[in-house]
Design a protein around this motif. Structure first.
Motif, mmCIF file in Angstrom:
data_model
loop_
_atom_site.group_PDB
_atom_site.id
_atom_site.type_symbol
_atom_site.label_atom_id
_atom_site.label_comp_id
_atom_site.label_asym_id
_atom_site.label_seq_id
_atom_site.Cartn_x
_atom_site.Cartn_y
_atom_site.Cartn_z
ATOM 1 N N THR A 35 0.940 -1.302 -0.152
ATOM 2 C CA THR A 35 -0.033 0.080 -0.011
ATOM 3 C C THR A 35 0.999 1.151 -0.034
ATOM 4 O OG1 THR A 35 -0.178 -0.051 2.401
ATOM 5 C CG2 THR A 35 -2.038 -0.944 0.997
ATOM 6 N N GLY A 36 2.060 1.167 0.487
ATOM 7 C CA GLY A 36 2.891 2.258 0.404
ATOM 8 C C GLY A 36 3.373 2.653 -0.954
ATOM 9 N N SER A 100 4.454 10.491 2.028
ATOM 10 C CA SER A 100 4.258 10.868 3.525
ATOM 11 C C SER A 100 3.518 12.277 3.582
ATOM 12 C CB SER A 100 5.476 10.842 4.428
ATOM 13 O OG SER A 100 5.092 11.078 5.654
ATOM 14 N N ILE A 132 -2.891 -0.986 8.111
ATOM 15 C CA ILE A 132 -3.561 -2.026 7.535
ATOM 16 C C ILE A 132 -4.358 -2.704 8.744
ATOM 17 C CG2 ILE A 132 -3.271 -4.117 6.221
ATOM 18 C CD1 ILE A 132 -2.477 -1.298 5.008
HETATM 19 O O1 DC Z 1 6.139 1.992 3.013
HETATM 20 P P1 DC Z 1 6.636 3.204 2.187
HETATM 21 O O2 DC Z 1 7.668 3.992 2.523
HETATM 22 O O3 DC Z 1 6.613 2.811 0.635
HETATM 23 O O4 DC Z 1 5.394 4.302 2.316
HETATM 24 C C1 DC Z 1 5.397 5.487 1.835
HETATM 25 C C2 DC Z 1 4.318 6.616 2.472
HETATM 26 O O5 DC Z 1 3.104 6.279 2.408
HETATM 27 C C3 DC Z 1 4.631 6.267 4.120
HETATM 28 O O6 DC Z 1 5.583 7.385 4.476
HETATM 29 C C4 DC Z 1 3.315 6.932 4.691
HETATM 30 C C5 DC Z 1 2.524 6.560 3.634
HETATM 31 N N1 DC Z 1 1.704 5.329 3.907
HETATM 32 C C6 DC Z 1 0.382 5.401 4.560
HETATM 33 O O7 DC Z 1 0.176 6.523 4.978
HETATM 34 N N2 DC Z 1 -0.452 4.244 4.787
HETATM 35 C C7 DC Z 1 0.110 3.171 4.392
HETATM 36 N N3 DC Z 1 -0.906 2.155 4.537
HETATM 37 C C8 DC Z 1 1.073 2.938 3.558
HETATM 38 C C9 DC Z 1 2.027 3.959 3.342
#
Ligand code: DC
Length: 228
Positions: A35-36, A100, A132
């Protein structure tokens, strides 16, 4: 045949979520959803189109209109947006920071939430992110909170960046990671927290192989409890 579980893996940046989640999914023959990568994709498209990252309305409309897809090519997971493979730019520092930023906006989270839930409907899935186990799949069969000390996470992130030719000082990488974690933990919607029913796995002193084994052991235990 054993039931196919829904597995949620949350935790801060560079705790090993992606590697562990992929490995677990492949071992079990489950699907993996990063999901990131979705938040990163929204940020990447916004940067390209020049949409202001703090404009909730415009950013929400943008996120709502995107179609996401993921597909394996050998060991590499590719992310697609509206049919375009956007994998190459996705892991860049600037995109992570922007992801973010946009992830704080409720309209963006709402747009991605429905996509994420529909992907998990049939089970047989490992989904990783920040919210999640708490928001996206509160009824997940197994929730893992993967963590590691900031220094260790920064070391991993620093190595990853160097491997990709992005040479920065360790201190810069550590500071950026700390800032992003704080932003993800302190935002008002769906902040990064460990769900009360999640199992914490600290990977500071674990190899990722050992972390995968630990998660697989928890899966086996969960399936055995089901069978009783
Ligand atoms: O896991 P990542 O570094 O690829 O995620 C990038 C940004 O996305 C992270 O800093 C916060 C956001 N994010 C979020 O708010 N909720 C999620 N389920 C996944 C990521």
């Amino acid at each position: 045949m054993a039931r196919k579980l829904t597995i949620a893996i949350d935790g801060p940046g560079s705790a090993g979520k992606g590697t562990v989640a992929r490995w677990v999914a492949r071992t079990l023959g489950y699907r993996y959803v990063d999901t990131g990568a979705m938040y990163r994709a929204v940020a990447l498209v916004a940067l390209r189109r020049g949409v202001q990252l703090d404009d909730g309305k415009d950013m929400g409309a943008l996120a709502e209109g995107l179609e996401f897809d993921m597909a394996w090519d050998g060991d590499v997971l590719h992310s697609f947006v509206d049919g375009e493979d956007i994998t190459p730019g996705l892991r860049e520092e600037s995109v992570g920071r922007a992801a973010s930023d946009v992830s704080r906006l409720p309209p963006v989270r709402a747009a991605l939430l429905s996509t994420q839930r529909s992907l998990a409907r049939k089970g047989g899935i490992v989904m990783d992110g920040r919210d999640i186990g708490t928001v996206v799949l509160p009824d997940a069969d197994l929730k893992i909170y993967l963590d590691a000390d900031l220094d260790e996470r920064a070391r991993r992130r620093h190595e990853e960046l160097i491997r990709r030719g992005d040479v920065r000082s360790f201190a810069e990488v550590r500071d950026a990671l700390e800032l992003r974690d704080r932003q993800d933990r302190e935002r008002s919607v769906a902040p990064l927290v460990c769900a009360p029913d999640a199992v914490r796995v600290d990977t500071t002193d674990l190899t990722l192989r050992a972390a995968v084994d630990r998660v697989l052991e928890l899966v086996a235990r969960r399936l055995a409890a089901d069978a009783r």
